[in-house]
Design a protein around this motif. Structure first.
Motif, PDB file in Angstrom:
ATOM      1  N   ILE A 162      -4.758 -31.370 -47.480  1.00  0.00           N
ATOM      2  CA  ILE A 162      -5.882 -32.678 -47.744  1.00  0.00           C
ATOM      3  C   ILE A 162      -5.831 -32.819 -49.348  1.00  0.00           C
ATOM      4  CG2 ILE A 162      -6.826 -32.098 -45.457  1.00  0.00           C
ATOM      5  CD1 ILE A 162      -9.516 -30.958 -47.401  1.00  0.00           C
ATOM      6  N   ASP A 163      -5.002 -32.278 -50.126  1.00  0.00           N
ATOM      7  CA  ASP A 163      -5.161 -32.683 -51.717  1.00  0.00           C
ATOM      8  C   ASP A 163      -6.561 -32.140 -52.220  1.00  0.00           C
ATOM      9  OD1 ASP A 163      -2.487 -33.611 -51.534  1.00  0.00           O
ATOM     10  OD2 ASP A 163      -3.297 -35.715 -50.959  1.00  0.00           O
ATOM     11  N   ALA A 164      -6.902 -31.039 -51.802  1.00  0.00           N
ATOM     12  CA  ALA A 164      -8.357 -30.657 -52.373  1.00  0.00           C
ATOM     13  C   ALA A 164      -7.955 -29.619 -53.676  1.00  0.00           C
ATOM     14  CB  ALA A 164      -8.849 -29.579 -51.600  1.00  0.00           C
ATOM     15  N   VAL A 165      -6.868 -29.222 -53.801  1.00  0.00           N
ATOM     16  CA  VAL A 165      -6.150 -28.685 -55.027  1.00  0.00           C
ATOM     17  C   VAL A 165      -5.434 -29.288 -55.930  1.00  0.00           C
ATOM     18  CG1 VAL A 165      -4.844 -26.467 -55.450  1.00  0.00           C
ATOM     19  CG2 VAL A 165      -5.997 -26.460 -53.204  1.00  0.00           C
ATOM     20  N   HIS A 166      -6.034 -29.232 -57.212  1.00  0.00           N
ATOM     21  CA  HIS A 166      -5.271 -29.837 -58.222  1.00  0.00           C
ATOM     22  C   HIS A 166      -4.805 -29.109 -59.210  1.00  0.00           C
ATOM     23  CE1 HIS A 166      -6.975 -33.569 -56.361  1.00  0.00           C
ATOM     24  NE2 HIS A 166      -8.161 -32.807 -56.115  1.00  0.00           N
ATOM     25  N   CYS A 167      -3.957 -29.151 -59.685  1.00  0.00           N
ATOM     26  CA  CYS A 167      -3.157 -28.498 -60.955  1.00  0.00           C
ATOM     27  C   CYS A 167      -3.027 -29.486 -62.061  1.00  0.00           C
ATOM     28  CB  CYS A 167      -1.819 -27.730 -60.414  1.00  0.00           C
ATOM     29  SG  CYS A 167      -2.128 -26.119 -59.357  1.00  0.00           S
ATOM     30  N   ARG A 168      -3.230 -28.916 -63.224  1.00  0.00           N
ATOM     31  CA  ARG A 168      -3.135 -30.026 -64.427  1.00  0.00           C
ATOM     32  C   ARG A 168      -2.952 -28.976 -65.742  1.00  0.00           C
ATOM     33  NH1 ARG A 168      -7.119 -34.618 -65.190  1.00  0.00           N
ATOM     34  NH2 ARG A 168      -8.392 -33.054 -66.245  1.00  0.00           N
ATOM     35  N   SER A 176     -18.972 -24.727 -65.823  1.00  0.00           N
ATOM     36  CA  SER A 176     -19.317 -23.668 -66.709  1.00  0.00           C
ATOM     37  C   SER A 176     -18.928 -23.710 -68.268  1.00  0.00           C
ATOM     38  CB  SER A 176     -18.661 -22.176 -66.249  1.00  0.00           C
ATOM     39  OG  SER A 176     -17.208 -22.300 -66.013  1.00  0.00           O
ATOM     40  N   GLY A 177     -18.022 -24.567 -68.414  1.00  0.00           N
ATOM     41  CA  GLY A 177     -17.475 -24.708 -69.500  1.00  0.00           C
ATOM     42  C   GLY A 177     -16.007 -24.157 -69.751  1.00  0.00           C
ATOM     43  N   LEU A 178     -15.759 -23.343 -68.709  1.00  0.00           N
ATOM     44  CA  LEU A 178     -14.280 -22.749 -68.379  1.00  0.00           C
ATOM     45  C   LEU A 178     -13.300 -23.904 -68.559  1.00  0.00           C
ATOM     46  CD1 LEU A 178     -13.191 -19.986 -68.133  1.00  0.00           C
ATOM     47  CD2 LEU A 178     -13.051 -20.485 -65.854  1.00  0.00           C
ATOM     48  N   ALA A 179     -12.120 -23.634 -69.209  1.00  0.00           N
ATOM     49  CA  ALA A 179     -11.104 -24.415 -69.260  1.00  0.00           C
ATOM     50  C   ALA A 179     -10.159 -23.893 -68.207  1.00  0.00           C
ATOM     51  CB  ALA A 179     -10.320 -24.598 -70.419  1.00  0.00           C
ATOM     52  N   SER A 180      -9.503 -24.696 -67.001  1.00  0.00           N
ATOM     53  CA  SER A 180      -8.831 -24.208 -66.275  1.00  0.00           C
ATOM     54  C   SER A 180      -7.783 -25.240 -66.039  1.00  0.00           C
ATOM     55  CB  SER A 180      -9.673 -24.068 -64.936  1.00  0.00           C
ATOM     56  OG  SER A 180      -9.119 -24.006 -63.683  1.00  0.00           O
ATOM     57  N   PRO A 181      -6.494 -24.858 -65.418  1.00  0.00           N
ATOM     58  CA  PRO A 181      -5.448 -25.437 -65.168  1.00  0.00           C
ATOM     59  C   PRO A 181      -5.313 -26.006 -63.580  1.00  0.00           C
ATOM     60  CG  PRO A 181      -4.741 -23.047 -65.086  1.00  0.00           C
ATOM     61  CD  PRO A 181      -6.111 -23.246 -65.430  1.00  0.00           C
ATOM     62  N   VAL A 182      -6.609 -25.386 -62.929  1.00  0.00           N
ATOM     63  CA  VAL A 182      -6.674 -25.608 -61.336  1.00  0.00           C
ATOM     64  C   VAL A 182      -8.138 -26.106 -61.168  1.00  0.00           C
ATOM     65  CG1 VAL A 182      -4.849 -24.307 -60.539  1.00  0.00           C
ATOM     66  CG2 VAL A 182      -7.020 -23.138 -61.272  1.00  0.00           C
ATOM     67  N   VAL A 208       0.625 -19.271 -51.043  1.00  0.00           N
ATOM     68  CA  VAL A 208       0.869 -20.351 -50.131  1.00  0.00           C
ATOM     69  C   VAL A 208       1.534 -21.535 -50.692  1.00  0.00           C
ATOM     70  CG1 VAL A 208       0.215 -22.125 -48.717  1.00  0.00           C
ATOM     71  CG2 VAL A 208      -0.996 -19.764 -48.582  1.00  0.00           C
ATOM     72  N   SER A 209       1.110 -21.715 -52.173  1.00  0.00           N
ATOM     73  CA  SER A 209       1.997 -22.788 -53.220  1.00  0.00           C
ATOM     74  C   SER A 209       3.323 -22.253 -53.468  1.00  0.00           C
ATOM     75  CB  SER A 209       0.930 -23.083 -54.168  1.00  0.00           C
ATOM     76  OG  SER A 209      -0.263 -23.583 -53.757  1.00  0.00           O
ATOM     77  N   ARG A 210       3.433 -21.135 -53.719  1.00  0.00           N
ATOM     78  CA  ARG A 210       4.654 -20.378 -53.935  1.00  0.00           C
ATOM     79  C   ARG A 210       5.751 -20.500 -52.694  1.00  0.00           C
ATOM     80  NH1 ARG A 210       5.553 -18.985 -59.095  1.00  0.00           N
ATOM     81  NH2 ARG A 210       3.713 -17.859 -60.215  1.00  0.00           N
ATOM     82  N   LYS A 211       5.317 -20.069 -51.686  1.00  0.00           N
ATOM     83  CA  LYS A 211       5.871 -19.980 -50.414  1.00  0.00           C
ATOM     84  C   LYS A 211       6.288 -21.453 -49.856  1.00  0.00           C
ATOM     85  CE  LYS A 211       5.673 -18.344 -45.765  1.00  0.00           C
ATOM     86  NZ  LYS A 211       5.006 -17.661 -44.500  1.00  0.00           N
ATOM     87  N   ASP A 212       5.322 -22.655 -50.086  1.00  0.00           N
ATOM     88  CA  ASP A 212       5.549 -23.869 -49.493  1.00  0.00           C
ATOM     89  C   ASP A 212       6.153 -24.584 -50.476  1.00  0.00           C
ATOM     90  OD1 ASP A 212       4.630 -22.824 -47.249  1.00  0.00           O
ATOM     91  OD2 ASP A 212       2.715 -24.245 -47.407  1.00  0.00           O
ATOM     92  N   GLY A 213       6.588 -24.213 -51.815  1.00  0.00           N
ATOM     93  CA  GLY A 213       6.957 -25.246 -53.136  1.00  0.00           C
ATOM     94  C   GLY A 213       6.045 -26.314 -53.206  1.00  0.00           C
ATOM     95  N   ARG A 214       4.746 -26.153 -53.146  1.00  0.00           N
ATOM     96  CA  ARG A 214       3.689 -27.154 -53.548  1.00  0.00           C
ATOM     97  C   ARG A 214       3.665 -27.902 -54.666  1.00  0.00           C
ATOM     98  NH1 ARG A 214       0.771 -28.721 -48.797  1.00  0.00           N
ATOM     99  NH2 ARG A 214       0.936 -27.015 -47.198  1.00  0.00           N
ATOM    100  N   PHE A 215       3.987 -26.954 -55.759  1.00  0.00           N
ATOM    101  CA  PHE A 215       3.977 -27.040 -57.189  1.00  0.00           C
ATOM    102  C   PHE A 215       5.408 -26.918 -57.880  1.00  0.00           C
ATOM    103  CE2 PHE A 215      -0.429 -27.043 -55.993  1.00  0.00           C
ATOM    104  CZ  PHE A 215      -0.976 -28.271 -56.296  1.00  0.00           C
TER     105      PHE A 215
END
Length: 232
Positions: free
Chosen positions: A21-27, A36-42, A192-199
């Motif tokens: 459902i595109d609830a996961v974002h990677c940048r 919290s102020g944390l920088a995150s790629p996800v 799951v992302s690695r297995k499914d080739g999501r990114f």
């Protein structure tokens, strides 16, 4: 199937549903800044589930089943959602479990009854706290304390998604008398992302580097290097 196998299978199902459902974002190139102020790629947006009935039904069913398996089918008298993201999850879960539903404000509303707990809660009721996700779990303690101060008993909280990268969080919650239950973590999403080739592989390698050392990664990318207690 063993309980550990059931939990692992449920985690993968929830991770895949969130990805679907595109609830996961990677940048990786332009990190997100979390509350919290944390920088995150996800970044995960569990609020998005409200618009996807099939994902919602799957998640709530798995959540109810996990609680029945780990705590018991008659362990609770009411379900309370934390303001605001936990409210729809609490409503769905209360319906599934056949229990009254409440919600907990972040602070008393400041007028009228000045209530922090909305709904009818019997004195001594065993209340399950529900939210969408948890990082260090700090907000769960505040919501649980509000329920206790209002006369309820709150020993368990459940979330769809737990970051799973701050190792002391479960112990801190346990010391405060609160057990945290969750369905999936970033590690499940990565698997799951690695297995499914999501990114692409490079992005997933960046995500893994963040998961292994989130504070170091954040500091190196312009975010905080220390997580203040009480974030989510």
């Amino acid at each position: 199937m063993a309980a550990s196998d059931l939990s692992a299978d449920a985690a993968r199902l929830v991770a895949r549903a969130l990805l679907d459902i595109d609830a996961v974002h990677c940048r990786a190139d332009e990190p997100y800044t979390l509350t919290s102020g944390l920088a995150s790629p996800v970044y995960v947006d569990c609020r998005r589930v409200i618009s996807y009935p099939r994902a919602r039904k799957l998640i709530i069913g798995l959540m109810a089943a996990k609680l029945a398996r780990t705590v018991g089918v008659e362990a609770f008298d009411a379900v309370a959602g934390g303001e605001t993201a936990g409210i729809p999850y609490a409503a769905w879960l209360a319906e599934d479990m056949g229990l009254p539903m409440l919600y907990v404000r972040k602070k008393p509303k400041g007028f009228g009854r000045n209530a922090q707990i909305e709904g009818a809660m019997a004195d001594g009721a065993r209340v399950l706290l529900v939210e969408d996700l948890a990082t260090d779990g700090g907000s769960k303690l505040r919501f649980a304390e509000a329920l206790r101060e209002a006369g309820g008993s709150c020993a368990h909280a459940v979330v769809v998604f737990y970051y799973g990268i701050f190792g002391n969080a479960p112990a801190v919650l346990a010391d405060a008398g609160l057990s945290l239950h969750h369905l999936a973590t970033w590690w499940d999403v990565l698997e799951v992302s690695r297995k499914d080739g999501r990114f692409d592989p490079a992005t997933l390698d960046t995500v893994e580097a963040f998961l292994k050392a989130p504070l170091d990664w954040s500091r190196a990318h312009g975010g905080v290097g220390e997580l203040a207690s009480g974030a989510r």
